[in-house]
Motif scaffolding. Structure first.
Motif, PDB file in Angstrom:
ATOM      1  N   ILE A  81       0.829  -1.200   0.000  1.00  0.00           N
ATOM      2  CA  ILE A  81       0.000   0.000   0.000  1.00  0.00           C
ATOM      3  C   ILE A  81       0.864   1.251   0.000  1.00  0.00           C
ATOM      4  O   ILE A  81       0.563   2.232  -0.702  1.00  0.00           O
ATOM      5  CB  ILE A  81      -0.942  -0.011   1.228  1.00  0.00           C
ATOM      6  N   ARG A  82       1.952   1.234   0.761  1.00  0.00           N
ATOM      7  CA  ARG A  82       2.831   2.406   0.794  1.00  0.00           C
ATOM      8  C   ARG A  82       3.463   2.653  -0.581  1.00  0.00           C
ATOM      9  O   ARG A  82       3.623   3.798  -1.003  1.00  0.00           O
ATOM     10  CB  ARG A  82       3.928   2.213   1.853  1.00  0.00           C
ATOM     11  N   VAL A  83       3.809   1.588  -1.278  1.00  0.00           N
ATOM     12  CA  VAL A  83       4.362   1.743  -2.626  1.00  0.00           C
ATOM     13  C   VAL A  83       3.317   2.322  -3.574  1.00  0.00           C
ATOM     14  O   VAL A  83       3.609   3.225  -4.370  1.00  0.00           O
ATOM     15  CB  VAL A  83       4.891   0.390  -3.145  1.00  0.00           C
ATOM     16  N   PHE A  84       2.089   1.816  -3.481  1.00  0.00           N
ATOM     17  CA  PHE A  84       1.017   2.345  -4.330  1.00  0.00           C
ATOM     18  C   PHE A  84       0.760   3.829  -4.035  1.00  0.00           C
ATOM     19  O   PHE A  84       0.450   4.610  -4.944  1.00  0.00           O
ATOM     20  CB  PHE A  84      -0.262   1.538  -4.116  1.00  0.00           C
ATOM     21  N   LEU A  85       0.872   4.212  -2.763  1.00  0.00           N
ATOM     22  CA  LEU A  85       0.659   5.617  -2.415  1.00  0.00           C
ATOM     23  C   LEU A  85       1.688   6.516  -3.087  1.00  0.00           C
ATOM     24  O   LEU A  85       1.352   7.613  -3.560  1.00  0.00           O
ATOM     25  CB  LEU A  85       0.707   5.783  -0.894  1.00  0.00           C
ATOM     26  N   TRP A  86       2.929   6.083  -3.150  1.00  0.00           N
ATOM     27  CA  TRP A  86       3.952   6.879  -3.837  1.00  0.00           C
ATOM     28  C   TRP A  86       3.677   6.940  -5.329  1.00  0.00           C
ATOM     29  O   TRP A  86       3.968   7.951  -5.980  1.00  0.00           O
ATOM     30  CB  TRP A  86       5.345   6.308  -3.565  1.00  0.00           C
ATOM     31  N   LYS A  87       3.093   5.887  -5.872  1.00  0.00           N
ATOM     32  CA  LYS A  87       2.726   5.929  -7.288  1.00  0.00           C
ATOM     33  C   LYS A  87       1.624   6.950  -7.524  1.00  0.00           C
ATOM     34  O   LYS A  87       1.612   7.671  -8.535  1.00  0.00           O
ATOM     35  CB  LYS A  87       2.276   4.541  -7.745  1.00  0.00           C
ATOM     36  N   VAL A  88       0.695   7.052  -6.565  1.00  0.00           N
ATOM     37  CA  VAL A  88      -0.361   8.055  -6.652  1.00  0.00           C
ATOM     38  C   VAL A  88       0.219   9.462  -6.497  1.00  0.00           C
ATOM     39  O   VAL A  88      -0.182  10.393  -7.195  1.00  0.00           O
ATOM     40  CB  VAL A  88      -1.433   7.789  -5.578  1.00  0.00           C
ATOM     41  N   ILE A  89       1.183   9.617  -5.598  1.00  0.00           N
ATOM     42  CA  ILE A  89       1.773  10.938  -5.355  1.00  0.00           C
ATOM     43  C   ILE A  89       2.572  11.413  -6.560  1.00  0.00           C
ATOM     44  O   ILE A  89       2.486  12.574  -6.972  1.00  0.00           O
ATOM     45  CB  ILE A  89       2.660  10.890  -4.099  1.00  0.00           C
ATOM     46  N   LEU A  90       3.358  10.518  -7.163  1.00  0.00           N
ATOM     47  CA  LEU A  90       4.282  10.910  -8.226  1.00  0.00           C
ATOM     48  C   LEU A  90       3.722  10.692  -9.628  1.00  0.00           C
ATOM     49  O   LEU A  90       4.396  11.021 -10.604  1.00  0.00           O
ATOM     50  CB  LEU A  90       5.591  10.112  -8.092  1.00  0.00           C
ATOM     51  N   GLY A  91       2.525  10.157  -9.737  1.00  0.00           N
ATOM     52  CA  GLY A  91       1.970   9.806 -11.035  1.00  0.00           C
ATOM     53  C   GLY A  91       1.715  10.995 -11.945  1.00  0.00           C
ATOM     54  O   GLY A  91       1.793  12.167 -11.546  1.00  0.00           O
ATOM     55  N   TYR A  92       1.386  10.677 -13.197  1.00  0.00           N
ATOM     56  CA  TYR A  92       1.167  11.703 -14.221  1.00  0.00           C
ATOM     57  C   TYR A  92       0.049  12.654 -13.803  1.00  0.00           C
ATOM     58  O   TYR A  92       0.129  13.867 -14.008  1.00  0.00           O
ATOM     59  CB  TYR A  92       0.819  11.029 -15.551  1.00  0.00           C
ATOM     60  N   ASN A  93      -1.002  12.124 -13.220  1.00  0.00           N
ATOM     61  CA  ASN A  93      -2.099  12.932 -12.683  1.00  0.00           C
ATOM     62  C   ASN A  93      -2.138  12.840 -11.167  1.00  0.00           C
ATOM     63  O   ASN A  93      -3.217  12.921 -10.563  1.00  0.00           O
ATOM     64  CB  ASN A  93      -3.441  12.477 -13.279  1.00  0.00           C
ATOM     65  N   GLY A  94      -0.964  12.669 -10.561  1.00  0.00           N
ATOM     66  CA  GLY A  94      -0.882  12.477  -9.128  1.00  0.00           C
ATOM     67  C   GLY A  94      -0.959  13.768  -8.336  1.00  0.00           C
ATOM     68  O   GLY A  94      -1.221  14.855  -8.859  1.00  0.00           O
ATOM     69  N   GLY A 119      -1.090  19.431  -7.838  1.00  0.00           N
ATOM     70  CA  GLY A 119      -0.844  20.608  -7.016  1.00  0.00           C
ATOM     71  C   GLY A 119      -0.087  21.690  -7.762  1.00  0.00           C
ATOM     72  O   GLY A 119      -0.413  22.887  -7.655  1.00  0.00           O
ATOM     73  N   LEU A 120       0.932  21.299  -8.538  1.00  0.00           N
ATOM     74  CA  LEU A 120       1.700  22.286  -9.303  1.00  0.00           C
ATOM     75  C   LEU A 120       0.847  22.935 -10.389  1.00  0.00           C
ATOM     76  O   LEU A 120       0.986  24.138 -10.672  1.00  0.00           O
ATOM     77  CB  LEU A 120       2.926  21.609  -9.923  1.00  0.00           C
ATOM     78  N   LYS A 121      -0.059  22.178 -10.992  1.00  0.00           N
ATOM     79  CA  LYS A 121      -0.941  22.754 -12.003  1.00  0.00           C
ATOM     80  C   LYS A 121      -1.935  23.719 -11.377  1.00  0.00           C
ATOM     81  O   LYS A 121      -2.252  24.772 -11.956  1.00  0.00           O
ATOM     82  CB  LYS A 121      -1.677  21.628 -12.738  1.00  0.00           C
ATOM     83  N   GLU A 122      -2.454  23.388 -10.203  1.00  0.00           N
ATOM     84  CA  GLU A 122      -3.387  24.290  -9.517  1.00  0.00           C
ATOM     85  C   GLU A 122      -2.710  25.596  -9.135  1.00  0.00           C
ATOM     86  O   GLU A 122      -3.336  26.667  -9.153  1.00  0.00           O
ATOM     87  CB  GLU A 122      -3.940  23.594  -8.269  1.00  0.00           C
ATOM     88  N   LEU A 123      -1.417  25.527  -8.787  1.00  0.00           N
ATOM     89  CA  LEU A 123      -0.680  26.732  -8.428  1.00  0.00           C
ATOM     90  C   LEU A 123      -0.222  27.513  -9.649  1.00  0.00           C
ATOM     91  O   LEU A 123       0.316  28.617  -9.514  1.00  0.00           O
ATOM     92  CB  LEU A 123       0.539  26.362  -7.565  1.00  0.00           C
ATOM     93  N   GLY A 124      -0.407  26.940 -10.828  1.00  0.00           N
ATOM     94  CA  GLY A 124      -0.013  27.612 -12.049  1.00  0.00           C
ATOM     95  C   GLY A 124       1.475  27.570 -12.333  1.00  0.00           C
ATOM     96  O   GLY A 124       1.976  28.346 -13.152  1.00  0.00           O
ATOM     97  N   LEU A 125       2.185  26.663 -11.671  1.00  0.00           N
ATOM     98  CA  LEU A 125       3.640  26.575 -11.860  1.00  0.00           C
ATOM     99  C   LEU A 125       4.015  25.753 -13.089  1.00  0.00           C
ATOM    100  O   LEU A 125       5.110  25.906 -13.618  1.00  0.00           O
ATOM    101  CB  LEU A 125       4.284  25.964 -10.607  1.00  0.00           C
ATOM    102  N   ILE A 126       3.129  24.877 -13.538  1.00  0.00           N
ATOM    103  CA  ILE A 126       3.393  24.083 -14.731  1.00  0.00           C
ATOM    104  C   ILE A 126       2.149  24.070 -15.607  1.00  0.00           C
ATOM    105  O   ILE A 126       1.018  24.251 -15.119  1.00  0.00           O
ATOM    106  CB  ILE A 126       3.790  22.626 -14.384  1.00  0.00           C
ATOM    107  N   ASP A 127       2.343  23.893 -16.908  1.00  0.00           N
ATOM    108  CA  ASP A 127       1.224  23.828 -17.856  1.00  0.00           C
ATOM    109  C   ASP A 127       0.778  22.397 -18.114  1.00  0.00           C
ATOM    110  O   ASP A 127      -0.393  22.136 -18.370  1.00  0.00           O
ATOM    111  CB  ASP A 127       1.612  24.495 -19.181  1.00  0.00           C
ATOM    112  N   LYS A 128       1.732  21.472 -18.071  1.00  0.00           N
ATOM    113  CA  LYS A 128       1.405  20.070 -18.281  1.00  0.00           C
ATOM    114  C   LYS A 128       2.142  19.234 -17.245  1.00  0.00           C
ATOM    115  O   LYS A 128       3.170  19.654 -16.697  1.00  0.00           O
ATOM    116  CB  LYS A 128       1.791  19.625 -19.691  1.00  0.00           C
TER     117      LYS A 128
END
Length: 286
Positions: free
Chosen positions: A117-130, A135-144
């Motif tokens: 489960i901990r490994v899956f959580l990191w996949k969720v955190i670091l994923g393409y839509n993670g 968070g970076l897209k909501e802050l406007g720091l990245i476009d994609k």
């Protein structure tokens, strides 16, 4: 014989020893035995041969994956110990004695959840839509979304370092707790700065705990199978993935056993080197 301390001692440890013998020693002996057998179609031929070891040692894929496993495990060990030492130091020297048990309790919280489960959580955190990309897209720091966060060596190192951090914190903390505080005060009374006292007194005395943490982290991470498969996306296999491929995908258990035995021998040599280093530090403290 009932009054013999030796007999009572053996009777005391016999259930645990029998459990370890059945669940640890027996599989290892079976694995070692299979590595000298021949492979048949969906069966194992009990005929002695060294072909499995010859094929493994001459296989460039095994050499490449073993080197990668050693490199990744070394990075994980370095990152974990460097992260764990300041936490253990703060817990030992700056947390009030009445609160230390609470801190140790909080450190063990990750063990409450499954490693998978901990490994899956990191996949969720670091994923393409993670979490990070969202968070970076909501802050406007990245476009994609950033694609380099997942499916690379860095993400594997990060995930394994987080998973094994408690294993490194606890032995370092125990070693720091054993240090006589009077030695630190004596160093400062002799004119040493706090930094030099740490370098010349605290760190050498804590090295047995550091080396124990290195072994505790290095040995299991070099044989990790789940994290390279999930966080690496199967693109960065390690030696454990090779063993799985030989055992299951190719259905060649003797060859897979030979890969496992050679891998264990390499890890044993590295571990012996660390143990020799630990003895050196222990002799220096006497």
């Amino acid at each position: 014989m009932r009054h013999s301390e030796a007999v009572n001692g053996w009777l005391l440890i016999s259930p645990t020893a029998l459990y370890a013998l059945l669940l640890l020693a027996a599989p290892l002996v079976t694995l070692f035995t299979f590595s000298f057998f021949k492979d048949g179609y969906l069966t194992i031929i009990p005929e002695f041969t060294l072909e499995n070891y010859q094929a493994t040692l001459s296989d460039p894929i095994f050499a490449a994956l073993m080197q990668r496993s050693l490199w990744v495990s070394g990075l994980v060990t370095l990152a974990t110990v460097l992260t764990a030492f300041p936490i253990a130091y703060y817990l030992s020297f700056h947390v009030a004695p009445a609160l230390k048990a609470r801190w140790l309790f909080l450190i063990t919280i990750p063990f409450w959840t499954s490693y998978l489960i901990r490994v899956f959580l990191w996949k969720v955190i670091l994923g393409y839509n993670g979490v990070v990309n969202s968070g970076l897209k909501e802050l406007g720091l990245i476009d994609k979304p950033l694609e380099f966060l997942l499916y690379n060596v860095n993400s594997i190192v990060l995930t394994l370092s987080h998973s094994y951090a408690p294993f490194a914190i606890l032995p370092i903390y125990v070693a720091l707790e054993k240090i006589d505080r009077a030695l630190l005060e004596a160093g400062q009374d002799l004119g040493e700065s706090r930094l030099m006292t740490f370098w010349r007194v605290t760190l050498p005395l804590a090295m047995p705990g550091v080396i124990a943490a290195v072994l505790i982290v290095f040995i299991p991470t070099i044989g990790d199978y789940v994290t390279p498969q999930l966080i690496g996306g199967g693109k960065i296999p390690m030696v454990a993935n090779l063993i799985q491929a030989r055992m299951l995908d190719m259905d060649n258990k003797p060859l897979g056993s030979a890969v496992a035995v050679i891998s264990m021998a390499i890890v044993a040599v590295v571990s012996i080197l660390f143990l020799a280093l630990n003895r050196r530090f222990l002799r220096g403290q006497k």
